[in-house]
Structures are given as structure tokens and as C-alpha cells.
Scaffold this motif. Structure first.
Motif, PDB file in Angstrom:
ATOM      1  N   LEU A  87       0.864  -1.171   0.000  1.00 40.43           N
ATOM      2  CA  LEU A  87       0.000   0.000   0.000  1.00 40.43           C
ATOM      3  C   LEU A  87       0.904   1.225   0.000  1.00 40.43           C
ATOM      4  CD1 LEU A  87      -2.744  -0.980   2.622  1.00 40.43           C
ATOM      5  CD2 LEU A  87      -2.770  -1.318   0.142  1.00 40.43           C
ATOM      6  N   SER A  88       0.756   2.071  -1.012  1.00 37.98           N
ATOM      7  CA  SER A  88       1.579   3.265  -1.147  1.00 37.98           C
ATOM      8  C   SER A  88       0.739   4.505  -0.909  1.00 37.98           C
ATOM      9  CB  SER A  88       2.188   3.326  -2.550  1.00 37.98           C
ATOM     10  OG  SER A  88       2.791   4.586  -2.780  1.00 37.98           O
ATOM     11  N   ASN A 124       1.809  -8.990   7.202  1.00 39.63           N
ATOM     12  CA  ASN A 124       2.251  -9.463   5.886  1.00 39.63           C
ATOM     13  C   ASN A 124       1.983  -8.428   4.792  1.00 39.63           C
ATOM     14  OD1 ASN A 124       2.801 -12.059   7.120  1.00 39.63           O
ATOM     15  ND2 ASN A 124       0.602 -12.459   6.994  1.00 39.63           N
ATOM     16  N   LEU A 125       2.310  -7.172   5.104  1.00 44.91           N
ATOM     17  CA  LEU A 125       1.969  -6.054   4.237  1.00 44.91           C
ATOM     18  C   LEU A 125       3.148  -5.089   4.171  1.00 44.91           C
ATOM     19  CD1 LEU A 125      -0.663  -5.062   2.742  1.00 44.91           C
ATOM     20  CD2 LEU A 125      -1.166  -3.750   4.799  1.00 44.91           C
ATOM     21  N   THR A 126       3.305  -4.405   3.044  1.00 44.64           N
ATOM     22  CA  THR A 126       4.279  -3.327   2.924  1.00 44.64           C
ATOM     23  C   THR A 126       3.540  -2.004   2.825  1.00 44.64           C
ATOM     24  OG1 THR A 126       5.945  -4.715   1.852  1.00 44.64           O
ATOM     25  CG2 THR A 126       6.120  -2.347   1.504  1.00 44.64           C
ATOM     26  N   LEU A 127       3.964  -1.020   3.606  1.00 42.56           N
ATOM     27  CA  LEU A 127       3.388   0.323   3.565  1.00 42.56           C
ATOM     28  C   LEU A 127       4.518   1.300   3.257  1.00 42.56           C
ATOM     29  CD1 LEU A 127       1.869  -1.386   6.065  1.00 42.56           C
ATOM     30  CD2 LEU A 127       0.434   0.640   5.987  1.00 42.56           C
ATOM     31  N   THR A 128       4.364   2.053   2.189  1.00 40.52           N
ATOM     32  CA  THR A 128       5.463   2.866   1.710  1.00 40.52           C
ATOM     33  C   THR A 128       4.992   4.224   1.213  1.00 40.52           C
ATOM     34  OG1 THR A 128       7.388   2.848   0.213  1.00 40.52           O
ATOM     35  CG2 THR A 128       5.336   1.967  -0.661  1.00 40.52           C
ATOM     36  N   ASP A 129       5.905   5.191   1.255  1.00 46.59           N
ATOM     37  CA  ASP A 129       5.710   6.499   0.633  1.00 46.59           C
ATOM     38  C   ASP A 129       4.433   7.194   1.103  1.00 46.59           C
ATOM     39  OD1 ASP A 129       6.737   8.468  -1.016  1.00 46.59           O
ATOM     40  OD2 ASP A 129       5.685   7.762  -2.801  1.00 46.59           O
ATOM     41  N   ALA A 130       4.060   6.978   2.365  1.00 48.47           N
ATOM     42  CA  ALA A 130       2.899   7.663   2.942  1.00 48.47           C
ATOM     43  C   ALA A 130       3.335   8.992   3.540  1.00 48.47           C
ATOM     44  CB  ALA A 130       2.235   6.792   4.001  1.00 48.47           C
ATOM     45  N   ASN A 158       5.150  -8.858  10.747  1.00 52.28           N
ATOM     46  CA  ASN A 158       5.774  -9.258   9.479  1.00 52.28           C
ATOM     47  C   ASN A 158       5.471  -8.263   8.361  1.00 52.28           C
ATOM     48  OD1 ASN A 158       7.334 -11.063   7.850  1.00 52.28           O
ATOM     49  ND2 ASN A 158       5.443 -11.877   6.965  1.00 52.28           N
ATOM     50  N   SER A 159       5.690  -7.001   8.637  1.00 53.15           N
ATOM     51  CA  SER A 159       5.386  -5.952   7.670  1.00 53.15           C
ATOM     52  C   SER A 159       6.577  -5.017   7.486  1.00 53.15           C
ATOM     53  CB  SER A 159       4.146  -5.171   8.103  1.00 53.15           C
ATOM     54  OG  SER A 159       2.993  -6.007   8.077  1.00 53.15           O
ATOM     55  N   VAL A 160       6.597  -4.323   6.356  1.00 47.69           N
ATOM     56  CA  VAL A 160       7.690  -3.432   5.993  1.00 47.69           C
ATOM     57  C   VAL A 160       7.161  -2.011   5.849  1.00 47.69           C
ATOM     58  CG1 VAL A 160       9.395  -2.858   4.215  1.00 47.69           C
ATOM     59  CG2 VAL A 160       8.963  -5.259   4.800  1.00 47.69           C
ATOM     60  N   GLY A 176       6.822   8.795  11.586  1.00 44.66           N
ATOM     61  CA  GLY A 176       6.854   8.754  10.139  1.00 44.66           C
ATOM     62  C   GLY A 176       6.132   7.527   9.623  1.00 44.66           C
ATOM     63  N   ALA A 177       6.307   6.398  10.315  1.00 50.07           N
ATOM     64  CA  ALA A 177       5.597   5.173   9.957  1.00 50.07           C
ATOM     65  C   ALA A 177       4.336   5.006  10.802  1.00 50.07           C
ATOM     66  CB  ALA A 177       6.507   3.967  10.116  1.00 50.07           C
ATOM     67  N   ILE A 178       4.481   4.992  12.149  1.00 52.00           N
ATOM     68  CA  ILE A 178       3.353   4.683  13.030  1.00 52.00           C
ATOM     69  C   ILE A 178       3.295   5.651  14.192  1.00 52.00           C
ATOM     70  CG2 ILE A 178       2.356   2.962  14.594  1.00 52.00           C
ATOM     71  CD1 ILE A 178       3.685   0.790  12.902  1.00 52.00           C
TER      72      ILE A 178
END
Length: 326
Positions: A87-88, A124-130, A158-160, A176-178
Motif C-alpha cells: 500500500l503506497s 504481511n503487508l508493505t506500507l510505503t511512501d505515505a 511481518n510488515s515493511v 513517520g511510519a506509526i
């Protein structure tokens, strides 16, 4: 998708482990990438329950054009990307939002602060560029580029998280992330087997907590930057911030556990290149077990390598076992 610290072997409590998603309530997608849209994610999160994805056999990136928001009448919301979904935020959008004190998401309690439910689970998810552009104020839900959570429970497994950002200045603005604030204090925010890299914010580029217990297991935090300046409270003539390159926590009567985790190359303009831990009253403990902290420079102050630890206005050494720092 590989996430977390490959050398982390901390025992993970049952409550912190991934949720079984074999029988989902909602499936985003129809077996093709085109069926996996921002609108579908937003709708599924609003409806709640266990959410999985069917976007075809190959990894897929969904660019979010709106923030997915949890409705507070949901008991549990689980997003499981199956290791193939990113998810971007497209550089301008916060990805996930839960706030038990937001009337627009439905009040479920007369005292919304620190209430028990809902529980948000990301696995099991990637979260990026938010990105969260919200500035710090008394009424704003600030910080939390990828995930903002006020109240209830939060678990991330297990997420990035990479390249996520929130506003660059503010004395207590972070994540920045959470960002997790006013959480259910009977259970920690669980961060398990996750990777945080290249995130930035005024404070706490990976994790920011205010009145929240955190337990971080077998995770990897590299190259995260607290880019504010002036600390908290903000020095005269500065906008404030710049502490906790990876983790920034504040509040009363809370604990932070870091176990089986590697932290390197994180930076803070002010205090705590890796971790900033301040308990204003009520006591609390920063515990670091079986973890390696290396090369986490603090621009102005620290009391252990890469760490600033202050409990009840007394500068304190973190509790350590089997850990190394430099």
C-alpha cells in the motif's frame, strides 16, 4: 517479502502473533491487479473484520488516493497482504487511520481515551511512501504517516515500512511510519518481525507513542531520521522536535520493551539517535533484551549510546540483557 531482524530470536507472546485469516470477512480484488484499488481498501476497512487480498499471482502495489479509516463500532480490523501487497501513499496520503475520539468514526464510549476496542491488526503487508502533512495543534490528529492510531489496540506483524513521512517539525509530533496515542494501557502496541527503513518525521521516524506501551520484537530499524529541531519543550526560536531517530515515546506510567531487534544508522538532530524514552510521572521502564544498537548518532544529547532515557525527571539507564550498543 522478507521483514524483521533475521537474527532476532525473541519469544513472541501468543497475543502478539499473527491473526488467522483463512476465513476472511472481505477480500479485496477479483484475482487481477486492476481489482485491487484504493477505493476497495477504504471500503473494506470501513466495513471491518478480517480482510485479505486477491490481486493475482504477482506482487502488486495499490496507491492510496484516500486514507482507509476504521469505524469504531468494529471489534477488530485485520489487513493481511499475504506478503505480496504494497500500500503506497503516493507521497501525499496517510494510509490507515483509527481514532476512538473521532466523532466522525463513531463514539462507542463516554470516555474515548485509552479505550479497549477496536483492535487494528496489520500483517504481511508493505506500507510505503505515505505522508501526513498535519501540523501539531491541540485538536489535530498529527503524526503517523502510514498509520495513525488513537485509542484501542494495535498489532503489526511481518510488515515493511519504507519512505514514510510526517510533518518535519513539532515538539511532540512523530511517527513517520506509526503514531499510537491514548492506547489501551492493559496491552502493549505489538511490533513483531517488522522492518522500518528510510522513514522520517520531526520525532520518532519509525514509531511514535504518547500514553502507549510498546513491545517491539525481532524487528529491524535502519536509516530512520528525526529531522525536527529544538527538542520538547521547544527551545526558544525553534519549532521543536528532532528526538528519537527510530522510536520516540512520551507520557505517564508506561513501558517500552525492545527484544531481538537490530537498530542501526538511525539519527536524531536532538536526543536519542535510536530511542527517546521519557516518562513524565507514574514510573516506567525501557527494557532492551538481546538486541543490537549500533551507529545511531544523537545530535545534542543522550545518556547511553543512541538512547535518551528519563523517568520521573531522573535521567536513567535502560535495563539491558544480552544487548550491545555503540
Amino acid at each position: 517479502m522478507l521483514a524483521g531482524n533475521p537474527d532476532g530470536h525473541a519469544a513472541v507472546p501468543v497475543a502478539a502473533q499473527a491473526v488467522d485469516t483463512n476465513h476472511p470477512d472481505h477480500v479485496v480484488g477479483d484475482g487481477t491487479p486492476s481489482g485491487c484499488t484504493s477505493a476497495a481498501v477504504v471500503q473494506a476497512v470501513a466495513e471491518g473484520g478480517i480482510i485479505t487480498f486477491d490481486c493475482g499471482p504477482k506482487p502488486v502495489t495499490i496507491t492510496m488516493t484516500a486514507t482507509a479509516k476504521v469505524v469504531n463500532t468494529s471489534h477488530q480490523v485485520v489487513l493481511d497482504g499475504g506478503g505480496k501487497v504494497t500500500l503506497s501513499g503516493g507521497g501525499q496520503t496517510r494510509i490507515l487511520y483509527m481514532n476512538t475520539c473521532d466523532a466522525a468514526q463513531t463514539y462507542t464510549s463516554g470516555d474515548c481515551w485509552e479505550q479497549q476496542w477496536p483492535q487494528l491488526v496489520v500483517q504481511n503487508l508493505t506500507l510505503t511512501d505515505a505522508y501526513s502533512a498535519t501540523q501539531q495543534s491541540k485538536t489535530a490528529s498529527y503524526g503517523g504517516g502510514a498509520i495513525f492510531d488513537e485509542g484501542g489496540q494495535l498489532k503489526v506483524v511481518n510488515s515493511v515500512f519504507s519512505g514514510n513521512r510526517c510533518y518535519a517539525t513539532g515538539p511532540d509530533l512523530g511517527g513517520g511510519a506509526i503514531r499510537a496515542t491514548g492506547m489501551d494501557m492493559s496491552i502493549p502496541v505489538y511490533i513483531v518481525g517488522d522492518t522500518f527503513t528510510g522513514n522520517s518525521c520531526s520525532n520518532g521516524a519509525a514509531l511514535s507513542g504518547l500514553f502507549a506501551n510498546f513491545a517491539v520484537y525481532n524487528s529491524l530499524m535502519t536509516g530512520n531520521k528525526a529531522i525536527g529541531s529544538g527538542a520538547n519543550p521547544a527551545k526558544s526560536g525553534t519549532p521543536g522536535g528532532g528526538s528519537g531517530g527510530a522510536i520516540y515515546t512520551d507520557g505517564a506510567g508506561y513501558d517500552l520493551v525492545v527484544d531481538g531487534t537490530a537498530m542501526s544508522g538511525n539519527t536524531a538532530n536532538e536526543g536519542g539517535g535510536a530511542i527517546f524514552f521519557v516518562v513524565n510521572s507514574g514510573g516506567g521502564t525501557l527494557t532492551i533484551d538481546n538486541s543490537i544498537l549500533s551507529d545511531n548518532p544523537s545530535g545534542a544529547f543522550q545518556n547511553a549510546p543512541g538512547i535518551f532515557d528519563d523517568v520521573n525527571s531522573v535521567v536513567t539507564q535502560p535495563t539491558k540483557s544480552g544487548s550491545a550498543g555503540s
